[in-house]
Design a protein around this motif. Structure first.
Motif, PDB file in Angstrom:
ATOM      1  N   ALA A 144      71.026  39.841  97.973  1.00  0.00           N
ATOM      2  CA  ALA A 144      70.348  41.001  98.551  1.00  0.00           C
ATOM      3  C   ALA A 144      69.053  41.310  97.813  1.00  0.00           C
ATOM      4  O   ALA A 144      68.022  41.600  98.432  1.00  0.00           O
ATOM      5  N   LEU A 145      69.092  41.244  96.482  1.00  0.00           N
ATOM      6  CA  LEU A 145      67.891  41.574  95.718  1.00  0.00           C
ATOM      7  C   LEU A 145      66.985  40.374  95.502  1.00  0.00           C
ATOM      8  O   LEU A 145      65.775  40.535  95.335  1.00  0.00           O
ATOM      9  N   GLY A 146      67.574  39.161  95.515  1.00  0.00           N
ATOM     10  CA  GLY A 146      66.774  37.973  95.252  1.00  0.00           C
ATOM     11  C   GLY A 146      65.898  37.566  96.414  1.00  0.00           C
ATOM     12  O   GLY A 146      64.795  37.045  96.218  1.00  0.00           O
ATOM     13  N   ILE A 147      66.352  37.804  97.645  1.00  0.00           N
ATOM     14  CA  ILE A 147      65.552  37.463  98.822  1.00  0.00           C
ATOM     15  C   ILE A 147      64.370  38.438  98.931  1.00  0.00           C
ATOM     16  O   ILE A 147      64.561  39.653  98.947  1.00  0.00           O
ATOM     17  N   PHE A 148      63.177  37.894  98.964  1.00  0.00           N
ATOM     18  CA  PHE A 148      61.949  38.713  98.999  1.00  0.00           C
ATOM     19  C   PHE A 148      61.937  39.739  97.853  1.00  0.00           C
ATOM     20  O   PHE A 148      61.620  40.908  98.039  1.00  0.00           O
ATOM     21  N   HIS A 149      62.300  39.249  96.651  1.00  0.00           N
ATOM     22  CA  HIS A 149      62.428  40.181  95.524  1.00  0.00           C
ATOM     23  C   HIS A 149      61.103  40.813  95.101  1.00  0.00           C
ATOM     24  O   HIS A 149      61.086  41.841  94.417  1.00  0.00           O
ATOM     25  N   LYS A 150      59.999  40.224  95.509  1.00  0.00           N
ATOM     26  CA  LYS A 150      58.699  40.808  95.161  1.00  0.00           C
ATOM     27  C   LYS A 150      58.466  42.148  95.845  1.00  0.00           C
ATOM     28  O   LYS A 150      57.598  42.921  95.448  1.00  0.00           O
ATOM     29  N   TYR A 151      59.259  42.420  96.879  1.00  0.00           N
ATOM     30  CA  TYR A 151      59.071  43.656  97.638  1.00  0.00           C
ATOM     31  C   TYR A 151      60.152  44.692  97.353  1.00  0.00           C
ATOM     32  O   TYR A 151      60.292  45.673  98.082  1.00  0.00           O
ATOM     33  N   ASN A 152      60.931  44.484  96.296  1.00  0.00           N
ATOM     34  CA  ASN A 152      62.022  45.406  95.991  1.00  0.00           C
ATOM     35  C   ASN A 152      61.557  46.808  95.644  1.00  0.00           C
ATOM     36  O   ASN A 152      62.321  47.766  95.773  1.00  0.00           O
ATOM     37  N   GLU A 153      60.321  46.942  95.183  1.00  0.00           N
ATOM     38  CA  GLU A 153      59.809  48.260  94.809  1.00  0.00           C
ATOM     39  C   GLU A 153      59.438  49.107  96.038  1.00  0.00           C
ATOM     40  O   GLU A 153      59.260  50.318  95.921  1.00  0.00           O
ATOM     41  N   ILE A 154      59.338  48.468  97.192  1.00  0.00           N
ATOM     42  CA  ILE A 154      58.973  49.194  98.415  1.00  0.00           C
ATOM     43  C   ILE A 154      60.230  49.814  99.013  1.00  0.00           C
ATOM     44  O   ILE A 154      61.186  49.111  99.357  1.00  0.00           O
ATOM     45  N   LYS A 155      60.249  51.121  99.136  1.00  0.00           N
ATOM     46  CA  LYS A 155      61.458  51.838  99.552  1.00  0.00           C
ATOM     47  C   LYS A 155      61.995  51.404 100.920  1.00  0.00           C
ATOM     48  O   LYS A 155      63.196  51.190 101.076  1.00  0.00           O
ATOM     49  N   PRO A 156      61.137  51.265 101.949  1.00  0.00           N
ATOM     50  CA  PRO A 156      61.662  50.811 103.253  1.00  0.00           C
ATOM     51  C   PRO A 156      62.309  49.432 103.187  1.00  0.00           C
ATOM     52  O   PRO A 156      63.299  49.180 103.876  1.00  0.00           O
ATOM     53  N   VAL A 157      61.757  48.545 102.359  1.00  0.00           N
ATOM     54  CA  VAL A 157      62.335  47.211 102.212  1.00  0.00           C
ATOM     55  C   VAL A 157      63.723  47.308 101.594  1.00  0.00           C
ATOM     56  O   VAL A 157      64.679  46.661 102.050  1.00  0.00           O
ATOM     57  N   MET A 158      63.854  48.138 100.560  1.00  0.00           N
ATOM     58  CA  MET A 158      65.165  48.296  99.927  1.00  0.00           C
ATOM     59  C   MET A 158      66.166  48.937 100.893  1.00  0.00           C
ATOM     60  O   MET A 158      67.350  48.571 100.901  1.00  0.00           O
ATOM     61  N   ALA A 159      65.699  49.871 101.702  1.00  0.00           N
ATOM     62  CA  ALA A 159      66.582  50.500 102.691  1.00  0.00           C
ATOM     63  C   ALA A 159      67.083  49.466 103.692  1.00  0.00           C
ATOM     64  O   ALA A 159      68.271  49.465 104.063  1.00  0.00           O
TER      65      ALA A 159
END
Length: 540
Positions: free
Chosen positions: A273-288
Motif C-alpha cells: 500500500a505504501l510502496g506503490i507510488f511511494h513518492k506521493y505518500n505525502e499528498i493527502k488525497p493519494v493516501m486517502a
C-alpha cells in the motif's frame, strides 16, 4: 526412545546441514583456544574487530539494538563470493572457521535448540500431563506478575517525539512493547491452563497484535521512506526464519503457527500500500485513495463468496492445514478463518498511524491549556471511553464464541481504541511503563512458536498442543516454574540468534550480495533435500 511419526526428508536435510556446521564450530573453538594459548597471534577474529570509522560504529550500534551481531561480524562473510565461502567451509579452512567462529556458534546453538524442541515434543524421553484450569490460580498468578513487574520494573521515560520534538509520548514504543507483553502473558496462560472462558479476550489480543502490524509498519515506511529490498528481506526473515525451521524439524504445516502467515500477509499489504507510488505518500488525497483501496481489497477477498478460494488455491501447498482431530475440514479452512477474523484491523492501525502526528499536536496543546479545560477534556475522554467499553462488553463481548467471531472483524477496533484512550489520557500515565512486560513484548514471536513444543506438547505432526510438558511429574506448580523458566530463556535466546543470523545473511545495503545469498540458500537446500530423499529410499 519412541519417535512420533516417520522421519521425513526435511528432518534428514536438517541433520545433514547441522552436523557439519556443529563440527566446524567445535573445531573453530579449538583453533581459537590454540591461538589464544600461543604467544603469537597469527589470525585475527573478524567477529571481534572494531570498525575504524564513525559510520561503521553507528551501524554496529543500530544492529546491536536489534539484538544482532555487529556489522563487522559479517563483513568478512561478504568479502568473498558465496561459492568460495562454501568451498572454504567444506574444506574446513582454518582462517575461514576463525573468521566466522561466532556465526558458526550461533548456527550450532540454533540447531541444538531445535533438537531440544524435537526431543520435548516428538519423543517419549520426557513425560506429559493434562491441562487443568482453576480461575482462582489463574487470576492470582497474573496479578502477582503485575505486582512484581510494577515494583521491580516500573520506569518513567522522557523520549522526545519524532514529530514535535517534545516529550508527549503518545503511543510510544515503550508503551506498545508493554502492551504486547501483558497481552502475551495472558495469551500463553490461556493455552497453558486451557482458560477457555477468556476466548473472546484472546481474539481481541490477537487483533491488537495485527493492529500494531499496521500501525508500526505504516509509521516506519511513512517516516523513513525506506522501501529497500534489504529492509524488506530482513523483515521477512524476522517473521519466518524460525518458524520455517520448526516446520521442517517438527514436520508441521506453516498454518499451525497461524500468527506467522497472518502477520506476513498484513505486513506485505502495508508494504504494498505504501510502496506503490511511494513518492506521493505525502499528498493527502493519494493516501486517502490508498487506504480506501485497502478496504476494497479486503472486501473483495473476504466478503465476496468464492473469491478467497480462487485467490489462495495456488498457495494451498503453503497455507493448507489439516488438524488430526478434524481431518474433514477443507485444506484452506484454517487460513480463511484466522486471516478473516482480523482482516480489517490492520487498516485501522494504518489510519491511527497516519493521524498519529495530529493527535500528538492535539495532546501538546491540551497539556499547555489552562487547568480547568485540561481536566474537563481528560475527564470527558475517560468517561466516554468507559461508557463505550461498557456497552461493547455488555452487547458484544458477552456473546458465545461462535456468535462473537461473526462480529469480531467489525468491532475489534472498539476495545483497542478504548484501551489507547485510557492508557494515554494523561502525560504522567503514558510516560510510565513496566519494562518487564516490555521485555516480554519484544520476544512475542519466539514465545508464541516455542510454547507448542517446550512448554506444551502435541506429540504428533500438526497436532494442537493439548498436553503440558512435564519435567517434574506429580508436582504441577514446580513443573510450571521450571518449564516456564527454560521456555522463557530459550525464547529470548532464539530472539537474539534470529537477529544475529539476520545481520550475517541478509545485507541491508547490498542487493547483489543478498541475491547471491538467496540463490546459494536455495541451492544448498535443494541439494540437501535431494540427498535426504535418496537416502530415505534406500531399503533398510
Amino acid at each position: 526412545m519412541v519417535v512420533s511419526g516417520p522421519i521425513t526428508p526435511g528432518q534428514v536435510s536438517f541433520l545433514l546441514g547441522f552436523i557439519p556446521t556443529f563440527v566446524a564450530w567445535l573445531y573453530s573453538e579449538l583453533l581459537e583456544y590454540k591461538k589464544s594459548a600461543s604467544p603469537s597471534k597469527v589470525h585475527s577474529d573478524n567477529n571481534l574487530v572494531e570498525l575504524g570509522n564513525d559510520t561503521g560504529k553507528e551501524d554496529d550500534r543500530a544492529v546491536l539494538l536489534e539484538g544482532g551481531l555487529t556489522k563487522s561480524a559479517s563483513s568478512k562473510f561478504y568479502t568473498s563470493s558465496v561459492k568460495v565461502n562454501l568451498i572454504r567451509f567444506l574444506s574446513m579452512e582454518d582462517s575461514f572457521l576463525l573468521d566466522n567462529r561466532l556465526t558458526l556458534r550461533a548456527m550450532s546453538e540454533f540447531g541444538v535448540i531445535l533438537l531440544y524442541f524435537y526431543i520435548c515434543d516428538r519423543t517419549d524421553l520426557l513425560a506429559d500431563t493434562t491441562k487443568n484450569y482453576n480461575r482462582d490460580l489463574f487470576i492470582f498468578l497474573y496479578i502477582l506478575l503485575i505486582i512484581v513487574s510494577a515494583i521491580a520494573s516500573l520506569k518513567k521515560h522522557h523520549d522526545k517525539s519524532a514529530f514535535s520534538g517534545k516529550s508527549i509520548l503518545y503511543l510510544n514504543r515503550h508503551q506498545t512493547e508493554e502492551w504486547k507483553g501483558w497481552m502475551q502473558v495472558l495469551f500463553l496462560m490461556y493455552h497453558y491452563f486451557a482458560a477457555t472462558e477468556i476466548y473472546n479476550a484472546i481474539r481481541i489480543f490477537i487483533a491488537a497484535y495485527v493492529w500494531m502490524t499496521g500501525f508500526g509498519n505504516f509509521s516506519y515506511y511513512y517516516i523513513r521512506k525506506d522501501f529497500s529490498l534489504g529492509r524488506f528481506a530482513q523483515m521477512m526473515w524476522r517473521l519466518n526464519f524460525f518458524v520455517a525451521f520448526c516446520c521442517i524439524v517438527l514436520n508441521n504445516d506453516y498454518m499451525l503457527y497461524y500468527i506467522c502467515p497472518m502477520h506476513t500477509l498484513f505486513t506485505l499489504m502495508v508494504y504494498g500500500a505504501l510502496g506503490i507510488f511511494h513518492k506521493y505518500n505525502e499528498i493527502k488525497p493519494v493516501m486517502a485513495v490508498k487506504i480506501f483501496s485497502c478496504f476494497l481489497v479486503v472486501i473483495a477477498i473476504w466478503e465476496i463468496p468464492g473469491f478467497f478460494d480462487i485467490l489462495w488455491s495456488p498457495l494451498t501447498f503453503l497455507l493448507e492445514y489439516t488438524d488430526p482431530a478434524k481431518p474433514d475440514l477443507p485444506l484452506l479452512h484454517e487460513w480463511h478463518f484466522r486471516s478473516g477474523l482480523d482482516r480489517y484491523i490492520w487498516i485501522i492501525g494504518m489510519i491511527y498511524a497516519y493521524f498519529h502526528p495530529n493527535v500528538e499536536k492535539w495532546f501538546e496543546k491540551l497539556e499547555e491549556s489552562e487547568t480547568k479545560r485540561r481536566r474537563t477534556v481528560k475527564t470527558s475522554i475517560v468517561a466516554v471511553s468507559l461508557l463505550v467499553g461498557y456497552l461493547w462488553y455488555e452487547w458484544i463481548y458477552k456473546m458465545d464464541k461462535v456468535t462473537y467471531n461473526k462480529y469480531h472483524p467489525y468491532t475489534s477496533w472498539i476495545p483497542i481504541t478504548v484501551y489507547i484512550c485510557l492508557r494515554n489520557f494523561t502525560q504522567e500515565f503514558r510516560s510510565f511503563s513496566m519494562t518487564l512486560f516490555a521485555w516480554l513484548g519484544k520476544i512475542t514471536l519466539e514465545t508464541y512458536i516455542s510454547q507448542f513444543h517446550i512448554w506444551l506438547r502435541s506429540n504428533m505432526p500438526n497436532g494442537q498442543p493439548k498436553w503440558l510438558l512435564s519435567l517434574i511429574p506429580e508436582y504441577p506448580m514446580l513443573n510450571f516454574m521450571l518449564t516456564t523458566a527454560i521456555y522463557i530463556l530459550i525464547s529470548h535466546r532464539l530472539f537474539e540468534l534470529t537477529n544475529s543470523l539476520k545481520s550475517v545473511f541478509i545485507p541491508i545495503r547490498d542487493n547483489k550480495q543478498l541475491l547471491h545469498n538467496f540463490v546459494a540458500g536455495v541451492a544448498v537446500s535443494v541439494c540437501l533435500y535431494s540427498i535426504s530423499f535418496i537416502l530415505l529410499q534406500i531399503p533398510h
